[in-house]
Scaffold this motif. Structure first.
Motif, PDB file in Angstrom:
ATOM      1  N   UNK A 124      -4.310   5.615   1.039  1.00 25.17           N
ATOM      2  CA  UNK A 124      -5.427   6.520   1.332  1.00 25.17           C
ATOM      3  C   UNK A 124      -6.772   5.913   0.938  1.00 25.17           C
ATOM      4  N   UNK A 125      -6.767   4.846   0.160  1.00 22.99           N
ATOM      5  CA  UNK A 125      -8.018   4.186  -0.208  1.00 22.99           C
ATOM      6  C   UNK A 125      -8.556   3.431   1.001  1.00 22.99           C
ATOM      7  N   UNK A 126      -9.841   3.609   1.313  1.00 21.82           N
ATOM      8  CA  UNK A 126     -10.389   2.942   2.505  1.00 21.82           C
ATOM      9  C   UNK A 126     -10.659   1.444   2.360  1.00 21.82           C
ATOM     10  N   UNK A 127     -10.425   0.883   1.179  1.00 16.44           N
ATOM     11  CA  UNK A 127     -10.650  -0.558   1.034  1.00 16.44           C
ATOM     12  C   UNK A 127      -9.696  -1.294   1.968  1.00 16.44           C
ATOM     13  N   UNK A 145     -20.024   3.685  -0.986  1.00 14.94           N
ATOM     14  CA  UNK A 145     -19.359   3.015  -2.110  1.00 14.94           C
ATOM     15  C   UNK A 145     -20.262   1.917  -2.664  1.00 14.94           C
ATOM     16  N   UNK A 146     -20.886   1.147  -1.782  1.00 19.81           N
ATOM     17  CA  UNK A 146     -21.839   0.123  -2.212  1.00 19.81           C
ATOM     18  C   UNK A 146     -22.884   0.734  -3.136  1.00 19.81           C
ATOM     19  N   UNK A 147     -23.466   1.836  -2.694  1.00 25.64           N
ATOM     20  CA  UNK A 147     -24.523   2.480  -3.478  1.00 25.64           C
ATOM     21  C   UNK A 147     -23.989   2.979  -4.819  1.00 25.64           C
ATOM     22  N   UNK A 148     -22.810   3.562  -4.826  1.00 27.27           N
ATOM     23  CA  UNK A 148     -22.271   4.076  -6.081  1.00 27.27           C
ATOM     24  C   UNK A 148     -21.903   2.960  -7.046  1.00 27.27           C
ATOM     25  N   UNK A 158     -16.592  10.265 -12.955  1.00 25.43           N
ATOM     26  CA  UNK A 158     -15.608  10.885 -12.052  1.00 25.43           C
ATOM     27  C   UNK A 158     -15.795  10.455 -10.594  1.00 25.43           C
ATOM     28  N   UNK A 159     -17.033  10.426 -10.126  1.00 25.74           N
ATOM     29  CA  UNK A 159     -17.239  10.050  -8.724  1.00 25.74           C
ATOM     30  C   UNK A 159     -17.005   8.568  -8.505  1.00 25.74           C
ATOM     31  N   UNK A 160     -17.349   7.741  -9.467  1.00 24.04           N
ATOM     32  CA  UNK A 160     -17.142   6.304  -9.311  1.00 24.04           C
ATOM     33  C   UNK A 160     -15.653   5.975  -9.338  1.00 24.04           C
ATOM     34  N   UNK A 161     -14.889   6.659 -10.174  1.00 24.16           N
ATOM     35  CA  UNK A 161     -13.446   6.421 -10.213  1.00 24.16           C
ATOM     36  C   UNK A 161     -12.802   6.712  -8.863  1.00 24.16           C
ATOM     37  N   UNK A 162     -13.316   7.702  -8.168  1.00 27.89           N
ATOM     38  CA  UNK A 162     -12.744   8.069  -6.866  1.00 27.89           C
ATOM     39  C   UNK A 162     -13.005   7.027  -5.801  1.00 27.89           C
ATOM     40  N   UNK A 163     -14.015   6.207  -5.963  1.00 24.85           N
ATOM     41  CA  UNK A 163     -14.355   5.216  -4.937  1.00 24.85           C
ATOM     42  C   UNK A 163     -14.161   3.788  -5.437  1.00 24.85           C
ATOM     43  N   UNK A 164     -13.445   3.629  -6.508  1.00 29.49           N
ATOM     44  CA  UNK A 164     -13.293   2.314  -7.119  1.00 29.49           C
ATOM     45  C   UNK A 164     -12.345   1.448  -6.295  1.00 29.49           C
ATOM     46  N   UNK A 165     -12.871   0.898  -5.209  1.00 25.85           N
ATOM     47  CA  UNK A 165     -12.085   0.006  -4.366  1.00 25.85           C
ATOM     48  C   UNK A 165     -11.466  -1.121  -5.185  1.00 25.85           C
ATOM     49  N   UNK A 174       0.838  -1.212   0.000  1.00 29.23           N
ATOM     50  CA  UNK A 174       0.000   0.000   0.000  1.00 29.23           C
ATOM     51  C   UNK A 174       0.867   1.253   0.000  1.00 29.23           C
ATOM     52  N   UNK A 175       1.990   1.214   0.702  1.00 28.09           N
ATOM     53  CA  UNK A 175       2.915   2.353   0.704  1.00 28.09           C
ATOM     54  C   UNK A 175       3.583   2.488  -0.661  1.00 28.09           C
ATOM     55  N   UNK A 176       4.134   1.386  -1.172  1.00 32.02           N
ATOM     56  CA  UNK A 176       4.843   1.404  -2.453  1.00 32.02           C
ATOM     57  C   UNK A 176       3.938   1.803  -3.618  1.00 32.02           C
TER      58      UNK A 176
END
Length: 170
Positions: free
Chosen positions: A17-20, A49-52, A90-97, A10-12
């Motif tokens: 910062x992704x909450x997944x 995220x589920x809803x989106x 745009x909004x879905x890309x931001x939450x794409x776990x 995750x660091x590399x």
């Protein structure tokens, strides 16, 4: 539990910062094999995220159910969902776990961490199950999902799009 391995990835990969949230498990009796477990919905953000991720599929199903002869829409529902998601892209890309989990599996199988794994299996429940389905189909990893929402209707909305055959075989 390979917590340090996942944390370093995750660091590399700059994905901390992704909450997944997911874990990788290894088995001394089966070298080279790992099981990735993706957490289901736990936080309010997870539910958003589920809803989106799944709302356009739900909308398409609703329209199909309330329309007389709704079954005639079956062939174009995946395309309809792709169009709806394109407008929301745009909004879905931001939450794409799933992008983080897919990248993890692809990178690990490509040798990240010193070629420790040549096989990864994926599992998850609820949101994690849906993400496991998407990740497995995009990476050719076998998947077991528990109460995971299906990706069949939305398969063309993900990037890269998912082939229906991979959903049925992975």
């Amino acid at each position: 539990d390979e917590e340090e391995f996942v944390t370093q990835f995750r660091i590399d990969s700059n994905t901390q910062s992704s909450p997944v949230y997911f874990k990788l498990f290894s088995f001394p009796s089966a070298p080279g094999v790992g099981v990735m477990s993706i957490r289901g919905s736990e936080t309010t953000y997870d539910w958003i995220v589920n809803m989106q991720l799944w709302s356009s599929s739900g909308l398409a199903q609703f329209v199909k159910w309330i329309t007389p002869y709704g079954w005639i829409w079956n062939p174009i529902i995946p395309d309809f969902i792709r169009w709806v998601n394109f407008a929301q892209s745009p909004s879905i890309r931001n939450v794409a776990y799933y992008k983080v989990t897919t990248r993890f599996v692809n990178d690990v199988l490509a040798g990240y961490g010193g070629n420790l794994y040549d096989t990864i299996r994926i599992t998850g429940a609820s949101l994690g199950g849906g993400l496991a389905i998407i990740t497995g189909a995009q990476t050719d990893a076998f998947t077991v999902a528990i109460s995971g929402l299906g990706a069949t209707l939305g398969r063309k909305a993900f990037y890269p799009p998912i082939d229906e055959e991979k959903l049925n075989t992975q």
